[in-house]
Every structure is written in structure tokens, then in C-alpha cells.
Write a protein that holds these residues in place. Structure first.
Motif, PDB file in Angstrom:
ATOM      1  N   GLU A 145     -22.408  13.298  -6.893  1.00 38.87           N
ATOM      2  CA  GLU A 145     -23.421  12.825  -5.938  1.00 38.87           C
ATOM      3  C   GLU A 145     -24.343  11.794  -6.584  1.00 38.87           C
ATOM      4  O   GLU A 145     -24.684  10.779  -5.966  1.00 38.87           O
ATOM      5  N   ALA A 146     -24.739  12.049  -7.829  1.00 38.17           N
ATOM      6  CA  ALA A 146     -25.601  11.100  -8.538  1.00 38.17           C
ATOM      7  C   ALA A 146     -24.875   9.781  -8.781  1.00 38.17           C
ATOM      8  O   ALA A 146     -25.463   8.696  -8.646  1.00 38.17           O
ATOM      9  N   MET A 147     -23.597   9.849  -9.113  1.00 35.55           N
ATOM     10  CA  MET A 147     -22.823   8.631  -9.354  1.00 35.55           C
ATOM     11  C   MET A 147     -22.661   7.810  -8.073  1.00 35.55           C
ATOM     12  O   MET A 147     -22.727   6.575  -8.109  1.00 35.55           O
ATOM     13  N   ILE A 148     -22.446   8.491  -6.955  1.00 34.24           N
ATOM     14  CA  ILE A 148     -22.329   7.783  -5.677  1.00 34.24           C
ATOM     15  C   ILE A 148     -23.648   7.100  -5.327  1.00 34.24           C
ATOM     16  O   ILE A 148     -23.675   5.936  -4.882  1.00 34.24           O
ATOM     17  N   LYS A 149     -24.750   7.801  -5.528  1.00 33.03           N
ATOM     18  CA  LYS A 149     -26.062   7.214  -5.275  1.00 33.03           C
ATOM     19  C   LYS A 149     -26.301   6.012  -6.179  1.00 33.03           C
ATOM     20  O   LYS A 149     -26.803   4.970  -5.732  1.00 33.03           O
ATOM     21  N   ALA A 150     -25.922   6.128  -7.432  1.00 33.30           N
ATOM     22  CA  ALA A 150     -26.089   5.021  -8.376  1.00 33.30           C
ATOM     23  C   ALA A 150     -25.227   3.830  -7.980  1.00 33.30           C
ATOM     24  O   ALA A 150     -25.648   2.671  -8.088  1.00 33.30           O
ATOM     25  N   ARG A 151     -24.028   4.106  -7.508  1.00 33.53           N
ATOM     26  CA  ARG A 151     -23.126   3.028  -7.091  1.00 33.53           C
ATOM     27  C   ARG A 151     -23.718   2.245  -5.929  1.00 33.53           C
ATOM     28  O   ARG A 151     -23.665   1.016  -5.903  1.00 33.53           O
TER      29      ARG A 151
ATOM     30  N   CYS B 188      -5.750   6.491  -5.667  1.00 34.15           N
ATOM     31  CA  CYS B 188      -5.545   6.008  -7.032  1.00 34.15           C
ATOM     32  C   CYS B 188      -6.013   4.561  -7.152  1.00 34.15           C
ATOM     33  O   CYS B 188      -6.397   3.934  -6.179  1.00 34.15           O
ATOM     34  N   GLN B 189      -5.945   4.040  -8.359  1.00 34.97           N
ATOM     35  CA  GLN B 189      -6.459   2.699  -8.629  1.00 34.97           C
ATOM     36  C   GLN B 189      -5.721   1.653  -7.789  1.00 34.97           C
ATOM     37  O   GLN B 189      -4.508   1.536  -7.862  1.00 34.97           O
ATOM     38  N   PRO B 190      -6.447   0.868  -6.978  1.00 35.38           N
ATOM     39  CA  PRO B 190      -5.793  -0.144  -6.136  1.00 35.38           C
ATOM     40  C   PRO B 190      -5.377  -1.362  -6.956  1.00 35.38           C
ATOM     41  O   PRO B 190      -5.998  -1.695  -7.966  1.00 35.38           O
ATOM     42  N   GLN B 191      -4.334  -2.002  -6.525  1.00 36.75           N
ATOM     43  CA  GLN B 191      -3.859  -3.204  -7.210  1.00 36.75           C
ATOM     44  C   GLN B 191      -4.489  -4.483  -6.666  1.00 36.75           C
ATOM     45  O   GLN B 191      -4.426  -5.530  -7.301  1.00 36.75           O
ATOM     46  N   ASP B 192      -5.094  -4.402  -5.487  1.00 35.73           N
ATOM     47  CA  ASP B 192      -5.607  -5.610  -4.847  1.00 35.73           C
ATOM     48  C   ASP B 192      -7.116  -5.765  -4.990  1.00 35.73           C
ATOM     49  O   ASP B 192      -7.712  -6.650  -4.360  1.00 35.73           O
ATOM     50  N   ALA B 193      -7.752  -4.928  -5.809  1.00 38.31           N
ATOM     51  CA  ALA B 193      -9.192  -5.071  -6.052  1.00 38.31           C
ATOM     52  C   ALA B 193      -9.377  -6.046  -7.202  1.00 38.31           C
ATOM     53  O   ALA B 193      -9.387  -5.665  -8.376  1.00 38.31           O
ATOM     54  N   THR B 194      -9.529  -7.324  -6.882  1.00 37.21           N
ATOM     55  CA  THR B 194      -9.502  -8.378  -7.894  1.00 37.21           C
ATOM     56  C   THR B 194     -10.866  -8.986  -8.183  1.00 37.21           C
ATOM     57  O   THR B 194     -10.972  -9.878  -9.023  1.00 37.21           O
ATOM     58  N   THR B 195     -11.909  -8.530  -7.498  1.00 39.45           N
ATOM     59  CA  THR B 195     -13.256  -9.038  -7.759  1.00 39.45           C
ATOM     60  C   THR B 195     -14.187  -7.866  -8.066  1.00 39.45           C
ATOM     61  O   THR B 195     -13.913  -6.725  -7.658  1.00 39.45           O
TER      62      THR B 195
ATOM     63  N   LEU C 199     -16.015  -2.299  -7.170  1.00 34.40           N
ATOM     64  CA  LEU C 199     -17.091  -1.333  -6.960  1.00 34.40           C
ATOM     65  C   LEU C 199     -16.841  -0.526  -5.678  1.00 34.40           C
ATOM     66  O   LEU C 199     -17.155   0.664  -5.616  1.00 34.40           O
ATOM     67  N   ASP C 200     -16.260  -1.163  -4.673  1.00 39.17           N
ATOM     68  CA  ASP C 200     -15.868  -0.437  -3.463  1.00 39.17           C
ATOM     69  C   ASP C 200     -14.789   0.602  -3.787  1.00 39.17           C
ATOM     70  O   ASP C 200     -14.787   1.712  -3.233  1.00 39.17           O
ATOM     71  N   ALA C 201     -13.860   0.239  -4.687  1.00 38.37           N
ATOM     72  CA  ALA C 201     -12.812   1.181  -5.087  1.00 38.37           C
ATOM     73  C   ALA C 201     -13.412   2.372  -5.827  1.00 38.37           C
ATOM     74  O   ALA C 201     -12.933   3.506  -5.687  1.00 38.37           O
ATOM     75  N   VAL C 202     -14.453   2.118  -6.616  1.00 33.53           N
ATOM     76  CA  VAL C 202     -15.165   3.206  -7.285  1.00 33.53           C
ATOM     77  C   VAL C 202     -15.711   4.180  -6.251  1.00 33.53           C
ATOM     78  O   VAL C 202     -15.596   5.404  -6.397  1.00 33.53           O
ATOM     79  N   GLN C 203     -16.302   3.638  -5.188  1.00 33.62           N
ATOM     80  CA  GLN C 203     -16.850   4.478  -4.133  1.00 33.62           C
ATOM     81  C   GLN C 203     -15.762   5.362  -3.520  1.00 33.62           C
ATOM     82  O   GLN C 203     -15.968   6.566  -3.309  1.00 33.62           O
ATOM     83  N   GLY C 204     -14.606   4.765  -3.243  1.00 31.50           N
ATOM     84  CA  GLY C 204     -13.520   5.536  -2.662  1.00 31.50           C
ATOM     85  C   GLY C 204     -13.056   6.668  -3.561  1.00 31.50           C
ATOM     86  O   GLY C 204     -12.793   7.786  -3.089  1.00 31.50           O
ATOM     87  N   ARG C 205     -12.958   6.390  -4.853  1.00 33.11           N
ATOM     88  CA  ARG C 205     -12.504   7.418  -5.793  1.00 33.11           C
ATOM     89  C   ARG C 205     -13.538   8.540  -5.927  1.00 33.11           C
ATOM     90  O   ARG C 205     -13.184   9.728  -5.924  1.00 33.11           O
TER      91      ARG C 205
END
Length: 410
Positions: free
Chosen positions: A254-260, A353-360, A365-371
Motif C-alpha cells: 500500500e505504501a509503495m502504491i501511494k509512493a508511485r 509479468c513484465q511487459p515488453q512494450d513499456a519503452t518510456t 511506472l504504469d507497469a509498476v502500478q499494475g504489478r
């Protein structure tokens, strides 16, 4: 002391000290850099050449991460900002008390050589792992978190005495000088985090106007505040039961999501202000870092980094639970629901899992949120089923359940 052992220790010490000096930092008694000193002391205290080689072989001190060129590269970053250093620090602290500190690796070890649980603390270098992936695309730390850590929360490898040794006050006296407590990971390192983007991004790209510099300052401030939010989620005391440990995981996530969320807008603003040449330079450097990181991690990491592969290595020990607890019919039914919950959690994590199309950086950071959200969902599913099962157990059965992880060796 053997030449090999001295060489490994000197390499680590050189890496840590040069890193701190280049960043204008001081090694404090507490904080991650304080724990780094403990990691070096741990190498120096090894009891023989074969133990030093075992350290390298099992990932606690990876020879690949200690090549001369890697030491020079690491000098450009504060110590814990280097993923290889983080893995070494976490491994040394995680195993400091486990089995009397005699083991070269623990069963809950990540495939990259790090540890998701260090005593009562889950995800010891959270802000660094998020930053590395979002900015540089280096997910070697972030994406190895998953089902293995849920499993280690249910079946903790640490006894009460081991947790007490890791969380209690540092004993006085000369012979305890090299000991460290897990709460040193929770030191106030916000100033170090704030320095990361300014130092690393300024080296990577040449800012051309005041708007870019202002946006970079705002990003640094956001990262410092995010670091404080995550630091505040460090446990005040160890959790001695499986339901409590899963609650610790939820609070940390929860803290990591808030920080993100706090970092999202400043990062997007900064990246939008870069011109095409600056973006290309940043992306090229990120690609170089990803390749270097991949070269320093054992091949098992790519196979166990997400979902099903992690679960295959750590199945729910149903037979052991039944043999130890001798459950009645109601308890067996609750255990079956726990099995189903674990399978559901594995499915949730395997689909994120880690997306291949997150190139920026903003996309990553959006992928971090999903994970993180997937991990929250997976932990919640398991936690609900585990609490129901745990509530059916007698005190003697609970003690047997808590001992399962401590008995496991591989």
C-alpha cells in the motif's frame, strides 16, 4: 585470510566507499550504507576459501558483479543505488542470524541473489527497485518479487530468536561491533534518493533549459517524499504469525502504491519536456544498463522471475501440513480453500509479468502500478483464506504450522 577472500572483500569495500565519495555522501551508522558496512564485515568473517567461493556461487557475493569494470561503473552511483550492491547487502542481512549465520543461501532467496524478506522486513530496497525500472528499465529487482514472497510470509524461515536478534537493540561490546539490525534498512535515506535523479539523469542527458531543470528538481523532491512514505511502512516490531506477516506485506505494498502515485506526475512532466535527442540518449543508456544487469544475473532469474515458475519451485506443502497438524474434517476443508487461494494468487501474478512494450519511463511506472496492484490482490486472496484456516487451529497446531518454514533447507 586467503588472497581470494581479501580480494572479494576489498572489491566490495572499494565499490561501496568510492560510490559514497563520488556522491558526496557519508557512510552513516544507520541506513542502507550502514548495513553495507556490515555486508563487507560479513565477507571478511568467512571461515575459509570454500566459503568465499560459495558466497560467489550462490549469489551473496557475485563475482560477475565485482569485475574491475563493474567496480568503476558502480562508483558513479551511491552504493544502494547499484542493484548488485543491494543484492549483496540484503543477502548478508537476511542470512546473518538464519541457521546461526552458517548457510550460504536460504530457500526464500530470489533468483537474482537478493531476498524479499530480511527478517521481519518485506522489500528492503523498494524505492530503489521502482526507480531503477521506471527510469532505466532495469527490472532485475522489481519483477522478481511475487509468489515466492507470499510463500515466505506464510512459512517464515526465521524463528522467534532469530527475529529478535535481527530486530532488537544492537548488543554492546567489541565483539558485536559488526552486527546490524534489520531496522537499519529503514534509516532516513531521503536525501540519497533525492540525489539519484539529479546525479544520474544529469550524467545521462544534457538539460537545455530552465524548465527541464525545474522539472528535474520536482522529480527529485517527489522521490524523496516517496522514500519517506515507504520508510514509514517499515514494521515497528516483528510479526510472529503467518496472518500478521501477510498484513505486513499488504501495508508495505500500500505504501509503495501511494509512493508511485506521488512520482507519476513529476516523472511524466519531466519526460514530456525532453526533446527527441534527449529521449533517444536516455533510452540508449537504459538499454545499456538492462544488458549489463542481465549479464550479472544467473540464468535462473529469467526463468523464475514471474508467476508459474516461481510457484513451481515453492509448492504449498500440503503433505507436511497434514502430517504435522493432523487436521480434522473442518480443517482439511479450510486447507483446501487455502490451496485454491494460492492457485488463484499464482494466476493473478502470472497475468501481470513484465511487459515488453513499456519503452518510456512513464509507461514503465504504469507497469509498476499494475504489478503492485496484482501483488496486493494476490496477497489479499491468500490472506483471507489463511486467516480462516488459522482460526480453526489450536495453539499447538499453530506452533507446528509456524515451524514449517524454519525446517525447510532448500
Amino acid at each position: 585470510m586467503s588472497k581470494t577472500r581479501i580480494g572479494i572483500a576489498v572489491a566490495v569495500l572499494t565499490l561501496l566507499l568510492s560510490s559514497s565519495a563520488s556522491a558526496g555522501l557519508h557512510i552513516r551508522v544507520g541506513g542502507p550504507l550502514g548495513v553495507a558496512r556490515f555486508a563487507v564485515a560479513r565477507v571478511l568473517s568467512l571461515g575459509g576459501l570454500h566459503r568465499a567461493r560459495a558466497y560467489a556461487r550462490h549469489g551473496r557475493i557475485r563475482t560477475a558483479a565485482l569485475r574491475p569494470q563493474d567496480v568503476r561503473a558502480a562508483a558513479l552511483e551511491p552504493g544502494p543505488a547499484n542493484p548488485a550492491v543491494r543484492r549483496q547487502i540484503a543477502a548478508a542481512a537476511a542470512l546473518a542470524t538464519w541457521q546461526g549465520g552458517r548457510s550460504t543461501n536460504g530457500w526464500w532467496r530470489h533468483a537474482d541473489g537478493g531476498y524479499g524478506w530480511v527478517g521481519p522486513l518485506f522489500w528492503p530496497f523498494a524505492i530503489y527497485d521502482v526507480y531503477d525500472y521506471a527510469i532505466w528499465g532495469d527490472g532485475s529487482g522489481l519483477w522478481d518479487y511475487g509468489y515466492r514472497d507470499i510463500h515466505a510470509a506464510m512459512f517464515s524461515p526465521y524463528s522467534r530468536d532469530e527475529l529478535t536478534a535481527l530486530t532488537g537493540p544492537r548488543p554492546s561490546g567489541r565483539r558485536h561491533r559488526r552486527s546490524a539490525t534489520v531496522f537499519e534498512f529503514c534509516g532516513d535515506d531521503a536525501s540519497e534518493i533525492a540525489a539519484l535523479p539529479a546525479e544520474q539523469l544529469l550524467r545521462a542527458i544534457q538539460l537545455t533549459n530552465e524548465a527541464q531543470r525545474t522539472a528535474l528538481d520536482e522529480l527529485a523532491t517527489a522521490l524523496a517524499t516517496a522514500s519517506q512514505i515507504i520508510r514509514a511502512s517499515c514494521p515497528a516490531q516483528p510479526a510472529f504469525t503467518a496472518p500478521e506477516r501477510l498484513t505486513v506485506m499488504q501495508q508495505r505494498l500500500e505504501a509503495m502504491i501511494k509512493a508511485r502515485y506521488l512520482v507519476q506526475s513529476p516523472l511524466g512532466k519531466f519526460y514530456d519536456l525532453l526533446d527527441d535527442e534527449q529521449e533517444a540518449r536516455l533510452n540508449a543508456l537504459a538499454e545499456d544498463r538492462r544488458k549489463a544487469s542481465a549479464a550479472n544475473i544467473a540464468t535462473e532469474a529469467s526463468a523464475q522471475g514471474c508467476g508459474m515458475a516461481q510457484a513451481a519451485a515453492l509448492p504449498l506443502p500440503v503433505d507436511d501440513i497434514q502430517a504435522r497438524l493432523r487436521p480434522n474434517d473442518a480443517q482439511r476443508a479450510a486447507l483446501k480453500l487455502l490451496q485454491d487461494a494460492n492457485a488463484q494468487a499464482i494466476g493473478i501474478l502470472s497475468s501481470h509479468c513484465q511487459p515488453q512494450d513499456a519503452t518510456t519511463p512513464p509507461a514503465r511506472l504504469d507497469a509498476v502500478q499494475g504489478r503492485l496492484e496484482a501483488m496486493m490482490q494476490a496477497v489479499a486472496v491468500v490472506s483471507a483464506a489463511l486467516k480462516d484456516f488459522y482460526a480453526t487451529l489450536s495453539d499447538a497446531q499453530k506452533a507446528q504450522f509456524e515451524a514449517i518454514g524454519q525446517k525447510r533447507t532448500a
